[in-house]
Scaffold this motif. Structure first.
Motif, PDB file in Angstrom:
ATOM      1  N   GLY A 185       0.787  -1.227   0.000  1.00 16.91           N
ATOM      2  CA  GLY A 185       0.000   0.000   0.000  1.00 16.91           C
ATOM      3  C   GLY A 185       0.816   1.271   0.000  1.00 16.91           C
ATOM      4  O   GLY A 185       0.358   2.299  -0.438  1.00 16.91           O
ATOM      5  N   THR A 186       2.029   1.246   0.541  1.00 15.74           N
ATOM      6  CA  THR A 186       2.877   2.421   0.518  1.00 15.74           C
ATOM      7  C   THR A 186       3.623   2.425  -0.811  1.00 15.74           C
ATOM      8  O   THR A 186       4.176   1.410  -1.199  1.00 15.74           O
ATOM      9  N   PRO A 187       3.640   3.545  -1.497  1.00 12.46           N
ATOM     10  CA  PRO A 187       4.268   3.571  -2.820  1.00 12.46           C
ATOM     11  C   PRO A 187       5.743   3.168  -2.778  1.00 12.46           C
ATOM     12  O   PRO A 187       6.503   3.647  -1.951  1.00 12.46           O
ATOM     13  N   ALA A 188       6.122   2.289  -3.680  1.00 13.37           N
ATOM     14  CA  ALA A 188       7.509   1.833  -3.748  1.00 13.37           C
ATOM     15  C   ALA A 188       8.434   2.980  -4.142  1.00 13.37           C
ATOM     16  O   ALA A 188       9.611   2.961  -3.820  1.00 13.37           O
ATOM     17  N   HIS A 189       7.894   3.985  -4.828  1.00 13.80           N
ATOM     18  CA  HIS A 189       8.716   5.099  -5.285  1.00 13.80           C
ATOM     19  C   HIS A 189       9.025   6.102  -4.172  1.00 13.80           C
ATOM     20  O   HIS A 189       9.838   6.986  -4.360  1.00 13.80           O
ATOM     21  N   MET A 190       8.349   5.985  -3.029  1.00  8.85           N
ATOM     22  CA  MET A 190       8.530   6.977  -1.971  1.00  8.85           C
ATOM     23  C   MET A 190       9.956   6.958  -1.436  1.00  8.85           C
ATOM     24  O   MET A 190      10.465   5.919  -1.063  1.00  8.85           O
ATOM     25  N   LYS A 191      10.561   8.125  -1.406  1.00 11.11           N
ATOM     26  CA  LYS A 191      11.899   8.290  -0.843  1.00 11.11           C
ATOM     27  C   LYS A 191      11.768   8.760   0.596  1.00 11.11           C
ATOM     28  O   LYS A 191      10.798   9.431   0.946  1.00 11.11           O
ATOM     29  N   VAL A 192      12.762   8.403   1.412  1.00  8.47           N
ATOM     30  CA  VAL A 192      12.798   8.827   2.807  1.00  8.47           C
ATOM     31  C   VAL A 192      14.132   9.500   3.071  1.00  8.47           C
ATOM     32  O   VAL A 192      15.193   8.930   2.777  1.00  8.47           O
ATOM     33  N   VAL A 193      14.079  10.712   3.604  1.00 11.36           N
ATOM     34  CA  VAL A 193      15.280  11.431   4.023  1.00 11.36           C
ATOM     35  C   VAL A 193      15.168  11.669   5.517  1.00 11.36           C
ATOM     36  O   VAL A 193      14.169  12.235   5.986  1.00 11.36           O
ATOM     37  N   MET A 194      16.157  11.219   6.258  1.00  9.41           N
ATOM     38  CA  MET A 194      16.182  11.436   7.694  1.00  9.41           C
ATOM     39  C   MET A 194      16.628  12.875   7.960  1.00  9.41           C
ATOM     40  O   MET A 194      17.576  13.359   7.336  1.00  9.41           O
ATOM     41  N   LEU A 195      15.925  13.549   8.868  1.00 10.30           N
ATOM     42  CA  LEU A 195      16.304  14.881   9.342  1.00 10.30           C
ATOM     43  C   LEU A 195      16.634  14.725  10.812  1.00 10.30           C
ATOM     44  O   LEU A 195      15.763  14.358  11.593  1.00 10.30           O
ATOM     45  N   SER A 196      17.880  14.981  11.187  1.00 11.56           N
ATOM     46  CA  SER A 196      18.234  14.686  12.570  1.00 11.56           C
ATOM     47  C   SER A 196      19.327  15.595  13.103  1.00 11.56           C
ATOM     48  O   SER A 196      20.210  16.021  12.364  1.00 11.56           O
ATOM     49  N   ALA A 197      19.254  15.829  14.409  1.00 13.63           N
ATOM     50  CA  ALA A 197      20.339  16.522  15.105  1.00 13.63           C
ATOM     51  C   ALA A 197      21.499  15.568  15.359  1.00 13.63           C
ATOM     52  O   ALA A 197      22.586  15.997  15.731  1.00 13.63           O
ATOM     53  N   LEU A 198      21.258  14.283  15.155  1.00 11.68           N
ATOM     54  CA  LEU A 198      22.313  13.276  15.325  1.00 11.68           C
ATOM     55  C   LEU A 198      23.165  13.267  14.059  1.00 11.68           C
ATOM     56  O   LEU A 198      22.755  12.734  13.036  1.00 11.68           O
ATOM     57  N   GLY A 199      24.355  13.857  14.147  1.00 12.64           N
ATOM     58  CA  GLY A 199      25.153  14.052  12.942  1.00 12.64           C
ATOM     59  C   GLY A 199      26.415  13.222  12.838  1.00 12.64           C
ATOM     60  O   GLY A 199      27.183  13.400  11.892  1.00 12.64           O
ATOM     61  N   MET A 200      26.622  12.300  13.757  1.00 12.01           N
ATOM     62  CA  MET A 200      27.824  11.458  13.694  1.00 12.01           C
ATOM     63  C   MET A 200      27.708  10.489  12.517  1.00 12.01           C
ATOM     64  O   MET A 200      26.600  10.138  12.086  1.00 12.01           O
ATOM     65  N   LYS A 201      28.831  10.027  12.011  1.00 10.55           N
ATOM     66  CA  LYS A 201      28.840   9.076  10.890  1.00 10.55           C
ATOM     67  C   LYS A 201      28.042   7.820  11.241  1.00 10.55           C
ATOM     68  O   LYS A 201      27.327   7.279  10.402  1.00 10.55           O
ATOM     69  N   ALA A 202      28.154   7.362  12.491  1.00  4.53           N
ATOM     70  CA  ALA A 202      27.409   6.174  12.913  1.00  4.53           C
ATOM     71  C   ALA A 202      25.903   6.422  12.831  1.00  4.53           C
ATOM     72  O   ALA A 202      25.131   5.530  12.454  1.00  4.53           O
ATOM     73  N   ASP A 203      25.458   7.627  13.178  1.00  2.00           N
ATOM     74  CA  ASP A 203      24.038   7.964  13.098  1.00  2.00           C
ATOM     75  C   ASP A 203      23.566   7.931  11.640  1.00  2.00           C
ATOM     76  O   ASP A 203      22.499   7.411  11.334  1.00  2.00           O
ATOM     77  N   ARG A 253      24.959   6.221   9.214  1.00  2.00           N
ATOM     78  CA  ARG A 253      24.959   4.811   8.797  1.00  2.00           C
ATOM     79  C   ARG A 253      23.699   4.106   9.279  1.00  2.00           C
ATOM     80  O   ARG A 253      23.111   3.307   8.540  1.00  2.00           O
ATOM     81  N   ASN A 254      23.284   4.401  10.515  1.00  2.00           N
ATOM     82  CA  ASN A 254      22.057   3.786  11.047  1.00  2.00           C
ATOM     83  C   ASN A 254      20.840   4.177  10.215  1.00  2.00           C
ATOM     84  O   ASN A 254      19.964   3.355   9.951  1.00  2.00           O
ATOM     85  N   GLY A 255      20.775   5.438   9.823  1.00  2.00           N
ATOM     86  CA  GLY A 255      19.663   5.897   8.991  1.00  2.00           C
ATOM     87  C   GLY A 255      19.644   5.206   7.640  1.00  2.00           C
ATOM     88  O   GLY A 255      18.598   4.744   7.178  1.00  2.00           O
ATOM     89  N   LEU A 256      20.796   5.113   7.019  1.00  2.00           N
ATOM     90  CA  LEU A 256      20.878   4.458   5.714  1.00  2.00           C
ATOM     91  C   LEU A 256      20.604   2.960   5.842  1.00  2.00           C
ATOM     92  O   LEU A 256      19.957   2.362   4.980  1.00  2.00           O
ATOM     93  N   ALA A 257      21.061   2.355   6.937  1.00  2.00           N
ATOM     94  CA  ALA A 257      20.808   0.928   7.177  1.00  2.00           C
ATOM     95  C   ALA A 257      19.316   0.659   7.386  1.00  2.00           C
ATOM     96  O   ALA A 257      18.823  -0.426   7.065  1.00  2.00           O
ATOM     97  N   ALA A 258      18.591   1.635   7.915  1.00  2.00           N
ATOM     98  CA  ALA A 258      17.146   1.493   8.105  1.00  2.00           C
ATOM     99  C   ALA A 258      16.388   1.633   6.785  1.00  2.00           C
ATOM    100  O   ALA A 258      15.187   1.390   6.728  1.00  2.00           O
ATOM    101  N   GLY A 259      17.087   2.040   5.728  1.00  2.00           N
ATOM    102  CA  GLY A 259      16.472   2.161   4.410  1.00  2.00           C
ATOM    103  C   GLY A 259      16.353   3.566   3.880  1.00  2.00           C
ATOM    104  O   GLY A 259      15.820   3.785   2.796  1.00  2.00           O
TER     105      GLY A 259
END
Length: 123
Positions: A75-93, A95-101
């Motif tokens: 039901g959720t469009p496959a074309h939908m992009k997700v961009v994380m907006l966060s105050a967490l700016g470390m490389k590990a943060d 990576r976690n966002g990208l690992a979540a998709g």
């Protein structure tokens, strides 16, 4: 014009993002928590979700992103992009966002120009 869902528990951030994107001609919808984000994503089928990582209510942005990407065929469009907006700016943060998709990651604070550039790349 693209349909964009802005998800952040801070109203001032949502307002800034909404005003910036509306001036650029986009249709903008808002949610202030993970549950509302999942519901609206299913109803609206946005082209892009701008998603805060840290939110109250038991479902953070990383979990919302995981669910959105897993439910693309339900039901959720496959074309939908997700961009994380966060105050967490470390490389590990990031990576976690990208690992979540996530398709992108923008660290707060950001300028309206940075926001528009990321949106242009995604949609």
């Amino acid at each position: 014009m693209k349909r964009i869902l802005v998800v952040d528990d801070q109203q001032d951030i949502r307002e800034l993002v909404r005003m910036t994107l509306e001036i650029d001609g986009h249709e903008v919808h808002e949610a202030d928590n993970g549950q509302a984000a999942l519901k609206l994503a299913g109803q609206l089928g946005p082209d892009l979700m701008l998603l805060d990582v840290m939110m109250p209510g038991g479902i953070d942005g990383l979990e919302v992103c995981r669910r959105i990407k897993q439910q693309a065929s339900a039901g959720t469009p496959a074309h939908m992009k997700v961009v994380m907006l966060s105050a967490l700016g470390m490389k590990a943060d990031q990576r976690n966002g990208l690992a979540a998709g996530a398709d992108g990651y923008l660290t707060k604070p950001f300028s309206p120009r940075e926001l528009l550039a990321v949106v242009a790349r995604m949609v």
